[in-house]
Design a protein around this motif. Structure first.
Motif, PDB file in Angstrom:
ATOM      1  N   LYS A  78      11.429 -14.473 -22.518  1.00  0.00           N
ATOM      2  CA  LYS A  78      11.513 -15.899 -22.196  1.00  0.00           C
ATOM      3  C   LYS A  78      10.128 -16.533 -22.217  1.00  0.00           C
ATOM      4  N   ASP A  79       9.147 -15.819 -21.712  1.00  0.00           N
ATOM      5  CA  ASP A  79       7.768 -16.313 -21.745  1.00  0.00           C
ATOM      6  C   ASP A  79       7.280 -16.475 -23.182  1.00  0.00           C
ATOM      7  N   LEU A  80       7.563 -15.467 -23.998  1.00  0.00           N
ATOM      8  CA  LEU A  80       7.116 -15.517 -25.396  1.00  0.00           C
ATOM      9  C   LEU A  80       7.743 -16.694 -26.127  1.00  0.00           C
ATOM     10  N   LYS A  81       9.035 -16.907 -25.928  1.00  0.00           N
ATOM     11  CA  LYS A  81       9.705 -18.031 -26.588  1.00  0.00           C
ATOM     12  C   LYS A  81       9.147 -19.375 -26.112  1.00  0.00           C
ATOM     13  N   ARG A  82       8.861 -19.471 -24.813  1.00  0.00           N
ATOM     14  CA  ARG A  82       8.368 -20.754 -24.285  1.00  0.00           C
ATOM     15  C   ARG A  82       6.996 -21.092 -24.849  1.00  0.00           C
ATOM     16  N   VAL A  83       6.139 -20.096 -24.995  1.00  0.00           N
ATOM     17  CA  VAL A  83       4.810 -20.356 -25.557  1.00  0.00           C
ATOM     18  C   VAL A  83       4.928 -20.739 -27.032  1.00  0.00           C
ATOM     19  N   LEU A  84       5.832 -20.105 -27.747  1.00  0.00           N
ATOM     20  CA  LEU A  84       6.055 -20.473 -29.159  1.00  0.00           C
ATOM     21  C   LEU A  84       6.526 -21.923 -29.277  1.00  0.00           C
ATOM     22  N   GLN A  85       7.431 -22.324 -28.397  1.00  0.00           N
ATOM     23  CA  GLN A  85       7.883 -23.714 -28.393  1.00  0.00           C
ATOM     24  C   GLN A  85       6.728 -24.666 -28.075  1.00  0.00           C
ATOM     25  N   PHE A  86       5.898 -24.245 -27.141  1.00  0.00           N
ATOM     26  CA  PHE A  86       4.780 -25.067 -26.709  1.00  0.00           C
ATOM     27  C   PHE A  86       3.781 -25.343 -27.841  1.00  0.00           C
ATOM     28  N   ILE A  87       3.478 -24.320 -28.641  1.00  0.00           N
ATOM     29  CA  ILE A  87       2.418 -24.484 -29.638  1.00  0.00           C
ATOM     30  C   ILE A  87       2.830 -25.364 -30.811  1.00  0.00           C
ATOM     31  N   VAL A  88       4.129 -25.616 -30.974  1.00  0.00           N
ATOM     32  CA  VAL A  88       4.551 -26.522 -32.052  1.00  0.00           C
ATOM     33  C   VAL A  88       5.121 -27.816 -31.512  1.00  0.00           C
ATOM     34  N   ASN A  89       5.062 -27.986 -30.197  1.00  0.00           N
ATOM     35  CA  ASN A  89       5.594 -29.223 -29.633  1.00  0.00           C
ATOM     36  C   ASN A  89       4.572 -29.874 -28.694  1.00  0.00           C
ATOM     37  N   GLU A  90       4.656 -29.606 -27.393  1.00  0.00           N
ATOM     38  CA  GLU A  90       3.798 -30.309 -26.449  1.00  0.00           C
ATOM     39  C   GLU A  90       2.321 -29.984 -26.635  1.00  0.00           C
ATOM     40  N   GLY A  91       2.022 -28.727 -26.973  1.00  0.00           N
ATOM     41  CA  GLY A  91       0.630 -28.329 -27.082  1.00  0.00           C
ATOM     42  C   GLY A  91       0.094 -28.302 -28.493  1.00  0.00           C
ATOM     43  N   LYS A  92       0.780 -28.945 -29.408  1.00  0.00           N
ATOM     44  CA  LYS A  92       0.392 -28.879 -30.820  1.00  0.00           C
ATOM     45  C   LYS A  92      -1.034 -29.368 -31.045  1.00  0.00           C
ATOM     46  N   ALA A  93      -1.396 -30.487 -30.410  1.00  0.00           N
ATOM     47  CA  ALA A  93      -2.738 -31.046 -30.618  1.00  0.00           C
ATOM     48  C   ALA A  93      -3.812 -30.097 -30.107  1.00  0.00           C
ATOM     49  N   ALA A  94      -3.590 -29.533 -28.916  1.00  0.00           N
ATOM     50  CA  ALA A  94      -4.572 -28.610 -28.340  1.00  0.00           C
ATOM     51  C   ALA A  94      -4.705 -27.345 -29.176  1.00  0.00           C
ATOM     52  N   ILE A  95      -3.560 -26.806 -29.631  1.00  0.00           N
ATOM     53  CA  ILE A  95      -3.573 -25.585 -30.452  1.00  0.00           C
ATOM     54  C   ILE A  95      -4.278 -25.838 -31.776  1.00  0.00           C
ATOM     55  N   THR A  96      -3.978 -26.979 -32.408  1.00  0.00           N
ATOM     56  CA  THR A  96      -4.598 -27.303 -33.688  1.00  0.00           C
ATOM     57  C   THR A  96      -6.107 -27.431 -33.546  1.00  0.00           C
ATOM     58  N   LYS A  97      -6.531 -28.056 -32.456  1.00  0.00           N
ATOM     59  CA  LYS A  97      -7.966 -28.239 -32.222  1.00  0.00           C
ATOM     60  C   LYS A  97      -8.678 -26.911 -31.991  1.00  0.00           C
ATOM     61  N   GLU A  98      -7.993 -25.995 -31.305  1.00  0.00           N
ATOM     62  CA  GLU A  98      -8.629 -24.721 -30.940  1.00  0.00           C
ATOM     63  C   GLU A  98      -8.476 -23.645 -32.006  1.00  0.00           C
ATOM     64  N   PHE A  99      -7.275 -23.587 -32.667  1.00  0.00           N
ATOM     65  CA  PHE A  99      -7.002 -22.487 -33.586  1.00  0.00           C
ATOM     66  C   PHE A  99      -6.626 -22.930 -35.003  1.00  0.00           C
ATOM     67  N   GLY A 100      -6.362 -24.194 -35.199  1.00  0.00           N
ATOM     68  CA  GLY A 100      -5.837 -24.648 -36.489  1.00  0.00           C
ATOM     69  C   GLY A 100      -4.336 -24.866 -36.398  1.00  0.00           C
ATOM     70  N   SER A 101      -3.777 -25.475 -37.418  1.00  0.00           N
ATOM     71  CA  SER A 101      -2.355 -25.824 -37.395  1.00  0.00           C
ATOM     72  C   SER A 101      -1.469 -24.594 -37.500  1.00  0.00           C
ATOM     73  N   VAL A 102      -0.297 -24.692 -36.871  1.00  0.00           N
ATOM     74  CA  VAL A 102       0.686 -23.618 -36.889  1.00  0.00           C
ATOM     75  C   VAL A 102       1.956 -24.143 -37.532  1.00  0.00           C
ATOM     76  N   SER A 103       2.510 -23.365 -38.472  1.00  0.00           N
ATOM     77  CA  SER A 103       3.710 -23.791 -39.192  1.00  0.00           C
ATOM     78  C   SER A 103       4.945 -23.691 -38.297  1.00  0.00           C
ATOM     79  N   SER A 104       5.691 -24.800 -38.237  1.00  0.00           N
ATOM     80  CA  SER A 104       6.942 -24.792 -37.473  1.00  0.00           C
ATOM     81  C   SER A 104       7.950 -23.831 -38.083  1.00  0.00           C
ATOM     82  N   ALA A 105       7.931 -23.698 -39.402  1.00  0.00           N
ATOM     83  CA  ALA A 105       8.862 -22.791 -40.078  1.00  0.00           C
ATOM     84  C   ALA A 105       8.627 -21.346 -39.647  1.00  0.00           C
ATOM     85  N   SER A 106       7.361 -20.966 -39.512  1.00  0.00           N
ATOM     86  CA  SER A 106       7.041 -19.599 -39.078  1.00  0.00           C
ATOM     87  C   SER A 106       7.515 -19.363 -37.648  1.00  0.00           C
ATOM     88  N   VAL A 107       7.283 -20.366 -36.789  1.00  0.00           N
ATOM     89  CA  VAL A 107       7.707 -20.240 -35.395  1.00  0.00           C
ATOM     90  C   VAL A 107       9.221 -20.132 -35.300  1.00  0.00           C
TER      91      VAL A 107
END
Length: 512
Positions: A175-204
């Motif tokens: 459940k934790d793993l799924k929630r973080v995956l949801q976070f990096i392509v939704n609410e935290g997308k801007a922060a993740i992109t700034k820190e690590f680069g963009s993440v593909s929603s298709a991969s997630v």
């Protein structure tokens, strides 16, 4: 010199034992057991792994039981993965019938019925000590291999672990793993992109589907806390090695969960146990029944991981034994690492079966006393072809063997006996309490709820609004950058996302 004397002399080649050993049975020549031709396996080479193979009903499981018993009597603990549910009888003494007494007399061993110290364990609904591990303990590489991810998807998992490490978000369960995956392509997308680069929603989305597949096989019971300490496998009681029987009868239809569990145990043991070197006896032996379930569903990367661990884990004093129907169920790369080989009878009903028998015979040393292919199809129940490694690591001559009978019960425990065994266990109270501490799921939910409240206050005029806005950290601003453009659009988008995700991935709300 008679033929029997030649036979005994042949089997005795290289069989000078300076250290301790276990007796498997006695050699058979021309259909008769030969006294004085005991087949012995030195404890010193029991960390060189092994194979127990044969058709259904030929005695594989009882041979496994015999080896585990004899190891226990020598003070060596073992772990038995019991998929058929017929190994719990190790905890109760066997029955000294006339047939078994005569068999033991032929072999030249005393038959003394006894129960061995047994610990019942489970990763499912079966009764016993609950074995669990956290997602963090698996690590990104193993999680990626279990989910059969490609390089791009594996990179996303590595990013998730890195982000959680740096932001102190514990990954405890799926459940934790799924929630973080949801976070990096939704609410935290801007922060993740700034820190690590963009993440593909298709991969997630692909990773999400594979996690759900694993959950449907019951993996949510395995991932969590309290994590099992593999050092608890290495215990003795009254000088006898404790036999840990992991009851897996209800996961035969979920091979991915079984292979996940097996690999996690091997990996944890390899990472935890110190180097032992060339000791006089193994520290622990693992027996994997129905081993074809591991290899038939494993990806190429997973097979390479298993092969690597099998090669290296023996230096930790650990022997791994695979129990399956034919040696061809085990990849050649793994089969070549196995020192002890116990081959029960095979059945030739079709042309394909006969070809498989010919191929199987090639895995064993030639013998001047047997036509291996013929012996393979003519052996009775409780007979096997055995070759092992002597103390110098040299394969012993192939022997058609009358295998000794188990000294423990050759049947399962009753429900009341199982309950009594579980209730008396010191490990049950240690591991069977469910722990649901605050982890990545709760922390992200709490953070997003806090941001929502701050957003709602931010649209109200006044000095208090300005002061709260000024007090936000740069991280919070990056998290809400996209969401703060328009409150109504943000709330609508969030609602739609939640509803869609509930339909596809299940509820966000934790079940209590």
């Amino acid at each position: 010199m008679s033929q029997e004397e030649k036979f005994i002399s042949h089997l005795a080649e290289g069989q000078v034992y300076k250290k301790d050993y276990i007796i498997m049975g006695t050699g058979i020549l021309n259909g008769e057991a030969v006294s004085g031709a005991q087949i012995k396996v030195p404890l010193k080479t029991m960390n060189r792994h092994g194979l127990i193979a044969g058709a259904t009903g030929t005695g594989k499981t009882k041979t496994l039981q015999v080896i585990a018993e004899q190891l226990s009597l020598k003070g060596v603990p073992s772990v038995l993965m019991d998929l058929k549910g017929d190994l719990s009888g190790l905890a109760q003494p066997g029955e000294a019938s006339d047939f078994i007494l005569k068999r033991s007399q032929k072999i030249g061993v005393d038959y003394e019925p006894m129960g061995l110290p047994v610990e019942l364990m489970s990763i499912s609904k079966e009764k016993g000590v609950k074995l669990k591990a956290t997602v963090s303990e698996f690590g990104p590489i193993l999680i990626s291999q279990i989910l059969d991810l490609n390089d791009t998807q594996g990179g996303v998992i590595s990013l998730v672990f890195r982000y959680c490490d740096t932001h102190h978000l514990p990954l405890v369960d799926l459940k934790d793993l799924k929630r973080v995956l949801q976070f990096i392509v939704n609410e935290g997308k801007a922060a993740i992109t700034k820190e690590f680069g963009s993440v593909s929603s298709a991969s997630v989305n692909t990773i999400m589907r594979k996690i759900i597949e694993l959950e449907q096989q019951g993996a949510e019971r395995f991932f969590g806390e309290k994590s099992f300490d593999v050092e608890d496998f290495v215990r003795t009681k009254n000088g006898k090695g404790v036999i840990s029987v992991i009851r897996l009868t209800d996961i035969q239809s979920t091979p991915k969960l079984f292979s996940t569990f097996m690999l996690s145990i091997l990996s944890e043991i390899y990472e935890t146990f110190p180097e032992q070197g060339d000791a006089d006896q193994p520290k622990l032996c693992l027996f994997i029944d129905e081993a074809h379930l591991v290899f038939s569903t494993a990806s190429k990367d997973l097979l390479e991981k298993i092969e690597a661990i099998i090669k290296l884990i023996r230096s930790k004093g650990v022997g791994v034994y695979f129990c399956t129907q034919t040696p061809t169920d085990v990849p050649d790369s793994v089969l070549g690492q196995l020192g002890l080989k116990v081959q029960h009878a095979l059945r030739a009903f079709t042309a394909k079966d006969r070809k498989a028998i010919t191929k199987t015979a090639e895995n064993y040393p030639d013998s001047p006393f047997y036509d291996t292919s013929k012996v393979l199809t003519s052996m009775g129940i409780g007979e096997a072809l055995i070759t092992a490694l002597n103390e110098k690591g040299i394969p012993t001559p192939l022997a058609h063997t009358l295998v000794r009978a188990p000294i423990s019960r050759m049947d399962i425990l009753t429900n009341s006996e199982i309950d009594d065994l579980v209730n008396k266990s010191s490990l049950t109270s240690k591991y069977n309490e469910d722990i649901d501490r605050e982890s990545a799921f709760e922390l992200l939910e709490k953070k997003m709820n806090q941001i929502e409240k701050e957003q709602e206050k931010a649209v109200l005029p006044g000095p208090s609004s300005r002061s709260k806005t000024a007090s936000r950290t740069k991280e919070d601003e990056s998290l809400i950058e996209e969401l703060s453009k328009n409150t109504m659009v943000r709330q609508l988008g969030r609602t739609i996302f939640r509803e869609l995700t509930r339909g596809i991935l299940g509820s966000f709300t934790r079940k209590r």
